[in-house]
Design a protein around this motif. Structure first.
Motif, mmCIF file in Angstrom:
data_model
loop_
_atom_site.group_PDB
_atom_site.id
_atom_site.type_symbol
_atom_site.label_atom_id
_atom_site.label_comp_id
_atom_site.label_asym_id
_atom_site.label_seq_id
_atom_site.Cartn_x
_atom_site.Cartn_y
_atom_site.Cartn_z
ATOM 1 N N ALA A 1 43.489 30.983 43.473
ATOM 2 C CA ALA A 1 43.474 29.704 42.901
ATOM 3 C C ALA A 1 43.509 29.441 41.537
ATOM 4 O O ALA A 1 44.176 28.582 40.926
ATOM 5 C CB ALA A 1 42.362 28.644 43.875
ATOM 6 N N GLU A 2 42.460 30.108 41.173
ATOM 7 C CA GLU A 2 42.326 30.216 39.551
ATOM 8 C C GLU A 2 43.551 30.421 39.010
ATOM 9 O O GLU A 2 43.884 29.800 37.751
ATOM 10 C CB GLU A 2 41.110 30.903 39.179
ATOM 11 N N CYS A 3 44.005 31.578 39.305
ATOM 12 C CA CYS A 3 45.386 31.912 38.619
ATOM 13 C C CYS A 3 46.407 31.016 39.064
ATOM 14 O O CYS A 3 47.219 31.014 37.969
ATOM 15 C CB CYS A 3 45.494 33.187 39.465
ATOM 16 N N LEU A 4 46.518 30.479 40.079
ATOM 17 C CA LEU A 4 47.594 29.461 40.186
ATOM 18 C C LEU A 4 47.314 28.274 39.222
ATOM 19 O O LEU A 4 48.195 27.746 38.458
ATOM 20 C CB LEU A 4 47.478 28.798 41.590
ATOM 21 N N ARG B 1 42.250 47.484 46.136
ATOM 22 C CA ARG B 1 41.825 47.181 45.039
ATOM 23 C C ARG B 1 42.226 45.731 44.485
ATOM 24 O O ARG B 1 42.048 45.293 43.313
ATOM 25 C CB ARG B 1 42.493 47.945 43.751
ATOM 26 N N GLN B 2 42.846 44.975 45.335
ATOM 27 C CA GLN B 2 43.591 43.988 45.300
ATOM 28 C C GLN B 2 42.537 42.797 44.527
ATOM 29 O O GLN B 2 42.992 42.260 43.369
ATOM 30 C CB GLN B 2 43.794 43.268 46.578
ATOM 31 N N TYR B 3 41.443 42.746 45.008
ATOM 32 C CA TYR B 3 40.293 41.763 44.305
ATOM 33 C C TYR B 3 40.058 41.974 42.994
ATOM 34 O O TYR B 3 40.046 41.108 42.026
ATOM 35 C CB TYR B 3 39.115 41.854 45.037
ATOM 36 N N LEU B 4 39.805 43.289 42.569
ATOM 37 C CA LEU B 4 39.679 43.680 41.192
ATOM 38 C C LEU B 4 40.939 43.376 40.291
ATOM 39 O O LEU B 4 40.797 42.924 39.297
ATOM 40 C CB LEU B 4 39.446 45.201 40.962
ATOM 41 N N LEU B 5 42.301 43.842 40.978
ATOM 42 C CA LEU B 5 43.355 43.499 40.209
ATOM 43 C C LEU B 5 43.604 41.960 39.951
ATOM 44 O O LEU B 5 44.367 41.759 38.828
ATOM 45 C CB LEU B 5 44.478 44.160 41.134
ATOM 46 N N LEU B 6 43.320 41.243 41.090
ATOM 47 C CA LEU B 6 43.619 39.841 40.684
ATOM 48 C C LEU B 6 42.546 39.164 39.762
ATOM 49 O O LEU B 6 43.029 38.197 38.786
ATOM 50 C CB LEU B 6 43.138 38.967 42.000
ATOM 51 N N SER C 1 33.919 45.916 37.521
ATOM 52 C CA SER C 1 34.287 44.708 36.985
ATOM 53 C C SER C 1 34.624 44.643 35.436
ATOM 54 O O SER C 1 35.510 44.190 35.136
ATOM 55 C CB SER C 1 33.143 43.484 37.409
ATOM 56 N N ALA C 2 33.982 45.805 34.813
ATOM 57 C CA ALA C 2 34.381 45.829 33.428
ATOM 58 C C ALA C 2 35.706 46.222 33.366
ATOM 59 O O ALA C 2 36.297 46.142 32.400
ATOM 60 C CB ALA C 2 33.197 46.687 33.009
ATOM 61 N N ALA C 3 35.830 47.405 34.219
ATOM 62 C CA ALA C 3 37.506 47.954 34.086
ATOM 63 C C ALA C 3 38.394 47.018 34.447
ATOM 64 O O ALA C 3 39.403 46.820 33.898
ATOM 65 C CB ALA C 3 37.403 48.976 35.341
ATOM 66 N N SER C 4 38.184 46.062 35.524
ATOM 67 C CA SER C 4 39.034 44.988 35.787
ATOM 68 C C SER C 4 39.254 44.069 34.715
ATOM 69 O O SER C 4 40.236 43.602 34.434
ATOM 70 C CB SER C 4 38.796 44.340 37.162
ATOM 71 N N TYR C 5 38.137 43.756 34.026
ATOM 72 C CA TYR C 5 38.144 42.943 32.828
ATOM 73 C C TYR C 5 38.956 43.454 31.657
ATOM 74 O O TYR C 5 40.044 42.828 31.110
ATOM 75 C CB TYR C 5 36.826 42.796 32.244
ATOM 76 N N ALA C 6 38.857 44.882 31.710
ATOM 77 C CA ALA C 6 39.631 45.700 30.550
ATOM 78 C C ALA C 6 41.025 45.656 30.758
ATOM 79 O O ALA C 6 41.851 45.416 29.957
ATOM 80 C CB ALA C 6 38.939 47.014 30.295
#
Length: 1178
Positions: A899-902, A852-857, A821-826
Motif C-alpha cells: 500500500a505504501e509503495c502504491l 524474500r518478498q517482504y524484504l524486497l518490497l 532489514s539493513a540489507a533491504s534498506y541498502a
C-alpha cells in the motif's frame, strides 16, 4: 438572645464559627430565633437577624459530607421563609426573605429537594407583586431553583410562564415574565431548550408591541437563548437576526440629518422605581429607545460569536447594517455596536493557517474578500469620530480598527491619510486618559506591522513628534508602548531590504535623544528598560550610519547593560541584531570586553540566555572576524564542550552550529580544543536521542572540520573514532550493542565525510563491502556497513562495486533480523543511485522469490520514496502491475508495504494513477480494498502537493468504505480519514455531513463482535470491534483540532458520553477529549455536565479486586489519573460551580482522602507544565 445596642453589630459574624462548634439541636434553636426575629417590627432587629441567617447558611457543611445537620437546618429555614414571603405585608421583609432563599438555593439547592414544589408555589405569585424589586428578587431565586429542581418542577414552571405570556394580562407583568424566561435560560439554558419552540413565537410577537422596556427584555431573552441553546435556536436565527437588524436602527425621537452634540444620559438602575404611565407630555429624558438598540446589538454579538458557519450571510446583510449604525448617538449603544462588529472580525480571522493549504483556500477566502470591499465604508463611518470629544467612542473606534488591521493585513493602505489626523489627535490630546493613548499607540503598532513601509513615508513628519512625546511621558505604560511603536517606526523610516527614495536622516535627531534618555535611566520600570534597549538596538541596526559621534557612547551603555543581570538577555538580543546589520556598524571599541562577558554567560543556568548568547557569538564571528584576536576566541572555546550533551539537544545543536562557523572562519583555533569537543560530539553521535536538526548540525561540523586540513583529525582519524564502538563490540554477540538510531547517525556522518573527501571515498566503500563479506564480522559491523552503503549509494552510482548486489542478497538470509532489514534498506538506496541496473533486477526478484518478498518490497519502497519522479516514470507501469499482483496477500505486513509503495508511486503521476486506484475500490476481495484505501493514506502529506486538487475530488469515494461490510476495511478507512483530518483538513471539511454518520456509527459497541475464548480453565472475552472503535474515537479527537466549526457539538458529545463507559483504551481517549472540549466549547459541555460527570465519578471511585495482578492495578491507576485530569479541566469552565452535580462531585473528591490526594497531584502536574510564555523564561 437579648439584643443590646452596643453588642449586636458584631454578633451576627460570630455565629459563623459557632455553627461548626455547637450541637445540631443548638444550631436549630439559633436558626429558629433568627427566623422569628426576621419577622419582627423593629427594623434593626430584622437586619441583624437576616445577616445572621446568611452567615449560618454560608457556614453549613455541604450535603455530601454526610452531615444531617445541613438538611435539617435548611428545612427549618425554608419553611419559615416561604411562609414569610407568602403572607408578608411589609415589603422589606419579603425582600430579605427572598434574598436569603436565593442564597440557600444557590449553595444548597439539592438538599431542599423535598421543598422545591413549595418554594415554586411561593415564588410564582411574587412575579405579579406590585413592587418591581420583589419581582426582580423572585426571578433571581427562580434562577437558582432551576439549577437543581426535578424535570417535573421545571416543566411546571415553564408551563406557568407560557400560560401567563399567552394571557398577557398587562404589559408590566408580561415584561416580568419575559425577564424571568431570560433569567432561567441564563442559569439553566440547557433545560429550556426543549420548550423554545413554544416560547420564541410569543417573544417575537411581543417585540412588535410598542413598549421599549418590553422590547429590551425580549432581546435580552433572545441573546440568552442564542448563547445557551444554540442547537434549538438554529431554526429561529434568521427571524431573530431580522428583528435585531430592524431594532438596531430604532430611534424614533431623533433625526439623524441634523447631527448635533447630544448630552449623555446616565442610566438609572433603581429597582424600587414605581412605574409612571400617566405622563402624556414627552421629554428627552424619557427616551429609552436606546435600551432597545443596545439589547439588539448585544443579541447580534451573541449570534455572530456563536455561528461561525453563517459568516458569508453576516457579511452580506449584517456587516453593512452595523457599519451604517457606527453613527449611533448614544455612547453605550455605540460601544455594543462596535463590540458586535469586532466579534464579526474575530470570527473572520483565518484559523490556523497551516491547516488550510493554499490550494484549498477558495471557500474560506470569500468572507475576507467581502470584508475588503467594505473597508472604505468602515473608514468613512469612523475617521471623523477619531477626533470626537468622547473618549469611549474613540477607544471603540481604535479597538475596531486594530482588529481590522490584524484580520486583513494591508487593508488600510489606501486609507492611511484619513487615519493619521485621528491618531495624532488622540496622542496629543492632553485631556484624554492614559488608556486612550495606550490604545492609540497599540493600534499604531499593529498598523505599522501590517502595512508596507512606503505607505507611511508621507506621514512620518506628522506622526513622529507625537510618538516621541509619548516616549517622554511620565506614565511607564505609555512610555513602554511608545517604545514598541518607535521600534517599528524605525524599520518603516528606513527599511534595509530594498532601496527607497525616502530620506530618513532629518528624523534621526528627533528620535535619538528621547530614547537615549530612557536607555540611560536606571530607575525605571523593567519593561521600559527592556524596550528601550531593543528600540535603540533597532535604531543602530537601521540608522547607525547617521549617528556619527553618538554611536560609540551608546554602545558603551549597551556594555553596561550586559553586566546587569536584569537586562542582560535583552541586551544580548539587541547586540545580535546590531552585529547582523548590513550597515556594518563599528563594534571594535566594545568587542573585546563584550566577548569575555558573553563567554561568561555560557556558564549560566538560564537556558534562554545561553541560546541567545550562542547566536550572538555566531554572528560576531561571521561578521567581525578581522576584529577578533585568537585569545578572545579561545576564551569562548573553553566554555563549549560542557554545552554539548544529550540532555539538551537544542543547546547542543546551536553550540555545534557555532563550532562549524568557527571551523570555517578560524580553522587554527579549532585544532587546540578538538579533543574535548570531539569527545562530546562522538558521544552525541552514539546517543539514541540524536536526530533531525542536531544530527544535521553534526554532519555539517564534520564536513567543515575535515576541510580545515588540520593534521590531528584528518579523514581516517575521524572515521576511526566514529566507528570505534561498533568494531570494538567484537563478533561474538549476535545482538547490536548500540541503539538502532546510533547506527543510522554513524552511517550518515561517515557518508558525509566521504562525500567531503571524494579521494578517500572509494577505499571506504571497499572496506565496508569487505566487512560485510568477512565471516568474522558480527551483525553490528554488517548493519553499519549496509547503512553506510545505503547513504552513499543514494547519491553516487556504485556500479564499480561488482560484488555488491550478491553481497546484499546473501545478507537477506542472515540469521539476524537487524542485518536483513539493513540489507533491504541498502538495496533500495543503492538502486536509487543506479536505477537502470538495479530496478528491473529487483522487480524480477520480487516476482520470483516469495521468501524474500517482504524484504524486497521494503527495498522497492525506498526506491519509490527517494527517487525523483522523472527518473521513475519509465518504470511506473511495471512496478504498478507487480504491486497489484500482491495487494491481496494474506500477510497484513506485506499488504501495508504494498500500500505504501502504491501510494507513493501514485504521487509520481497522480492524474493517471489516482483513477486506477479508485477503480480498484469495487474489487472483490476485502484485502484488495483495504490495500487501496491504505495507499490513499500515503498520498496525503502535510505539505501542499500537486495531487491535492485531484484528491479533493475523489476522496469521498474512498471514504465510502467506512460503510464496507468488512471490519478491517472499515478500520483502514478510519485511519485514512484520520490522516486527512490531521494533515489536510481541507480535503474532508466539505464531506463531513455525509461522513460523520458512518464515523459515529463505528463508535458503538457491537455485541456480535465479542467472543469468548477458553484459555485452559479460564474464559476470556475478546472484542474484535475494539480496534475499529478506537480508530473512530481517534478520528473524533482529530476533528476537534481541525474542523470544530463544522461539527454539531451536541451530537458529538452524545458519542463521547458513550465512550466514557466503554473499554479501558476508549475511556482513556474520551477523557482526553473531554478535557479538550472543556477548553474549546465550554458552554456545550456545561449543558451536558450531569450526564458526563456520572461516568467520571464511577471511574474515580472504582476499587480493584484484591488479589488482582500488578498490571490491573497500574491500569486502573492510570485510568483514574486520566479521569481526574478531565475533572480538573471541567472545573476550569466558567460558571461550572453553578452545577449541583459538579458541586456534589467536587465535595465528594475533597472528602475522600484517596481522590483528594490524586486531585492535588494532578493540580501540581498541570501547574508545572510549561506554557509557551514560561518556556522562554526557563
Amino acid at each position: 438572645m437579648p439584643l443590646n445596642g452596643s453588642v449586636h453589630p458584631r454578633a451576627p459574624e460570630s455565629l459563623g464559627p459557632l455553627v461548626g462548634k455547637v450541637k445540631e439541636y443548638q444550631v436549630e434553636t439559633i436558626v429558629d430565633t433568627l427566623c422569628t426575629n426576621m419577622l419582627s417590627d423593629k427594623e434593626q432587629l430584622r437586619d441583624i437577624s437576616s445577616i445572621g441567617l446568611k452567615t449560618v447558611i454560608a457556614e453549613l457543611p455541604p450535603a455530601a459530607t454526610g452531615s444531617t445537620m445541613t438538611a435539617n437546618v435548611c428545612k427549618k429555614i425554608t419553611a419559615q421563609l416561604t411562609g414569610a414571603i407568602g403572607k408578608q405585608e411589609d415589603v422589606s421583609v419579603q425582600l430579605e426573605a427572598l434574598d436569603i432563599l436565593s442564597d440557600m438555593l444557590s449553595r444548597l439547592g439539592g438538599t431542599l429537594y423535598s421543598f422545591h414544589s413549595n418554594i415554586l408555589t411561593c415564588l410564582l405569585p411574587q412575579l405579579t407583586s406590585p413592587r418591581l424589586a420583589v419581582r426582580k428578587r423572585a426571578i433571581i431565586a427562580l434562577g437558582h431553583l432551576v439549577l437543581t429542581c426535578s424535570g417535573s418542577i421545571f416543566s411546571e414552571l415553564t408551563e406557568h410562564l407560557l400560560a401567563e405570556l399567552k394571557r398577557n394580562e398587562s404589559t408590566s407583568t408580561t415584561r416580568t415574565y419575559i425577564q424571568c424566561v431570560a433569567g432561567i435560560s441564563r442559569q439553566a439554558g440547557h433545560r429550556i431548550g426543549e420548550h423554545l419552540e413554544k416560547i420564541i413565537p410569543l417573544i417575537v410577537q411581543y417585540c412588535n408591541v410598542d413598549d421599549d422596556e418590553l422590547r429590551e427584555y425580549c432581546f435580552q431573552a433572545f441573546e440568552s437563548f442564542v448563547r445557551r441553546c444554540p442547537k434549538e435556536m438554529d431554526p429561529h436565527i434568521s427571524s431573530v437576526m431580522g428583528l435585531c437588524l430592524k431594532y438596531i436602527t430604532f430611534d424614533p425621537n431623533y433625526n439623524y440629518d441634523n447631527e448635533e452634540e447630544e448630552e449623555e444620559m446616565m442610566e438609572t438602575e433603581n429597582g424600587e422605581d414605581e412605574e409612571q404611565e400617566s405622563d402624556d407630555e414627552y421629554s428627552d429624558d424619557d427616551d429609552i429607545s436606546w435600551k432597545v438598540r443596545r439589547a439588539a446589538a448585544k443579541c447580534l454579538e451573541a449570534i455572530v460569536s456563536s455561528r461561525h458557519d453563517l459568516l458569508q450571510d453576516f457579511y452580506r446583510t449584517l456587516s453593512p447594517a452595523l457599519i451604517s449604525r457606527f453613527k449611533e448617538r448614544e455612547e453605550n449603544v455605540k460601544a455594543d455596536i462596535f463590540n458586535a462588529y469586532i466579534s464579526l472580525l474575530k470570527q473572520t480571522l483565518p484559523t490556523q493557517s497551516w491547516l488550510h493549504s493554499s490550494g484549498a483556500s477558495g471557500k474560506d477566502d470569500v468572507p475576507l474578500t467581502m470584508l475588503q470591499n467594505q473597508v472604505p465604508n468602515i473608514i468613512k463611518a469612523l475617521h471623523k469620530q477619531l477626533k470626537e470629544k468622547s473618549i469611549k467612542s474613540r477607544q471603540g473606534c481604535f479597538s475596531l480598527l486594530t482588529e481590522l488591521a490584524s484580520v486583513l493585513p494591508g487593508c488600510l493602505t489606501d486609507h492611511i491619510p484619513a487615519l493619521i489626523p485621528g491618531i495624532t489627535f488622540s496622542l496629543a490630546d492632553k485631556s484624554s486618559s492614559s488608556n486612550m493613548r495606550i490604545d492609540t499607540l497599540s493600534f499604531l503598532h499593529v498598523l505599522l506591522c501590517n502595512h508596507q513601509p512606503e505607505v507611511f513615508h508621507p506621514h512620518v513628519k506628522a506622526l513622529l513628534p507625537s510618538v516621541v512625546t509619548c516616549i517622554g511621558d511620565p506614565f511607564y505604560k505609555i512610555t513602554s508602548e511608545a517604545l514598541l511603536v518607535t521600534q517599528q517606526l524605525v524599520k518603516v523610516i528606513r527599511p534595509l531590504d530594498k532601496a527607497y527614495t525616502f530620506d530618513a536622516k532629518p528624523y534621526v535627531k528627533d528620535l535619538f535623544p528621547g530614547i537615549l534618555k530612557r536607555l540611560k535611566a536606571a530607575d525605571i520600570d523593567q519593561e521600559v528598560k527592556e524596550r528601550a534597549i531593543s528600540c535603540m538596538g533597532q535604531i543602530i541596526y537601521n540608522l547607525g550610519d547617521h549617528l556619527s559621534t553618538d554611536l560609540q557612547p551608546t554602545l558603551k551603555i549597551f556594555l553596561e547593560r550586559l553586566k546587569n543581570e536584569i537586562t542582560r538577555l535583552t541586551t544580548v538580543k539587541a547586540l545580535t541584531l546590531i552585529a547582523s546589520s548590513p550597515l556594518k556598524i563599528d563594534l571594535r571599541p566594545i568587542i573585546g570586553e563584550g566577548l569575555s562577558i558573553l563567554a561568561s554567560f555560557l556558564r549560566k543556568n538560564q537556558r534562554a540566555l545561553k541560546l541567545s548568547t550562542l547566536n550572538a557569538l555566531d554572528i560576531l564571528v561571521k561578521n567581525y572576524s578581522d576584529s577578533l584576536k585568537p585569545a578572545m576566541i579561545e576564551a569562548v572555546l573553553t566554555e563549549l564542550p560542557v554545552l554539548i550533551t544529550e540532555n539538551d539537544m537544542h543547546v547542543s545543536q546551536v553550540t555545534i552550529m557555532f563550532l562549524t562557523t568557527l571551523a570555517k572562519v578560524y580553522p587554527s583555533c579549532i585544532s587546540k580544543i578538538s579533543g574535548s569537543v570531539l569527545a562530546e560530539i562522538f558521544q552525541l553521535v552514539h546517543s539514541p536521542l540524536l536526530q533531525g536538526g542536531a544530527l544535521n548540525a553534526i554532519i555539517d561540523f564534520f564536513q567543515a572540520l575535515v576541510l580545515t586540513k588540520t593534521a590531528a583529525m584528518g579523514y581516517p582519524e575521524l572515521v576511526k573514532q566514529l566507528t570505534a564502538p561498533v568494531y570494538s563490540s567484537g563478533s561474538a554477540g549476535a545482538s547490536l550493542t548500540l541503539h538502532k538510531q546510533a547506527y543510522h547517525s554513524i552511517a550518515k556522518c561517515v557518508a558525509a565525510l566521504s562525500s567531503a573527501c571524494p579521494k578517500e571515498a572509494p577505499a571506504t566503500v571497499n572496506q565496508f563491502v569487505q566487512d560485510v563479506k568477512s565471516p568474522k564480522s558480527g551483525p553490528a559491523v554488517q548493519v553499519l556497513a549496509f547503512l553506510f552503503l545505503a547513504e552513499v549509494g543514494r547519491t553516487t552510482n556504485l556500479s564499480a562495486q561488482r560484488e555488491l548486489r550478491t553481497v546484499i542478497l546473501e545478507a537477506f538470509s542472515s540469521p539476524s533480523e537487524e542485518v536483513k532489514s539493513a540489507a533491504s534498506y541498502a538495496l533500495g538506496n543503492v538502486s536509487v543511485g543506479n536505477l537502470k541496473e538495479y530496478l528491473p533486477f529487483m522487480l524480477k526478484e520480487i516476482g520470483s522469490q516469495p521468501k524474500r518478498q517482504y524484504l524486497l518490497l521494503h527495498s522497492l519502497k525506498e526506491v519509490i520514496s527517494c527517487s525523483p519522479a522523472d527518473s521513475l516514470t519509465p518504470y511506473v507501469e511495471d512496478i504498478w502491475a507487480l504491486l497489484f499482483k500482491h495487494c491481496e496477500c494474506t500477510e497484513e505486513g506485506t499488504r501495508n508495504v504494498v500500500a505504501e509503495c502504491l501510494g507513493k508511486l501514485t504521487l509520481v503521476n497522480p492524474a493517471e494513477l489516482l483513477p486506477r486506484l479508485r477503480k480498484q475500490l469495487s474489487a472483490g476481495s476485502p484485502h484488495a480494498r483495504s490495500t487501496v484505501v491504505t495507499a490513499i493514506k500515503f498520498t496525503i502529506t502535510d505539505q501542499p502537493q500537486p495531487i491535492d486538487a485531484l484528491l479533493k475530488g475523489c476522496i469521498g469515494d474512498f471514504l465510502q468504505t467506512l460503510q464496507d461490510p468488512d471490519l478491517n476495511v472499515r478500520r483502514v478507512a478510519l485511519a485514512l480519514f484520520n490522516s486527512a483530518a490531521h494533515n489536510k483538513p481541507s480535503l474532508i471539511r466539505d464531506l463531513l455531513n455525509s461522513v460523520l454518520p458512518s464515523l459515529y456509527n463505528e463508535t458503538k459497541v457491537r455485541r456480535e463482535l465479542i467472543r469468548e475464548v477458553e484459555m485452559g480453565p479460564f474464559k476470556h472475552t475478546v472484542d474484535d470491534g475494539l480496534d475499529v472503535r478506537k480508530a473512530a474515537f481517534e478520528c473524533m479527537y482529530t476533528l476537534l483540532e481541525s474542523c470544530l466549526d463544522r461539527l454539531d457539538i451536541y451530537d458529538y458529545l452524545n458519542h463521547v458520553e458513550d465512550g466514557l463507559k466503554d473499554h479501558y483504551d476508549i475511556r482513556m481517549l474520551t477523557f482526553i477529549m473531554l478535557a479538550r472540549l472543556s477548553v474549546l466549547c465550554p458552554n456545550a459541555v456545561l449543558q451536558r455536565l450531569e450526564r458526563l460527570i456520572e461516568p467520571l465519578r464511577a471511574t474515580c471511585s472504582t476499587k480493584v479486586k484484591a488479589g488482582s495482578v500488578k498490571q490491573e492495578f497500574e491500569k486502573q491507576d492510570e485510568l483514574k489519573r486520566s479521569a481526574m485530569r478531565a475533572v480538573a479541566a471541567l472545573l476550569t469552565i466558567p460558571e461550572v460551580e453553578k452545577s449541583p452535580a459538579m458541586a456534589e462531585f467536587s465535595s465528594q473528591i475533597r472528602s475522600t482522602p484517596e481522590m483528594a490526594s490524586l486531585f492535588e497531584s494532578i493540580q501540581k502536574d498541570s501547574a508545572s507544565l510549561p506554557t509557551s510564555e514560561s518556556m522562554d523564561m526557563s
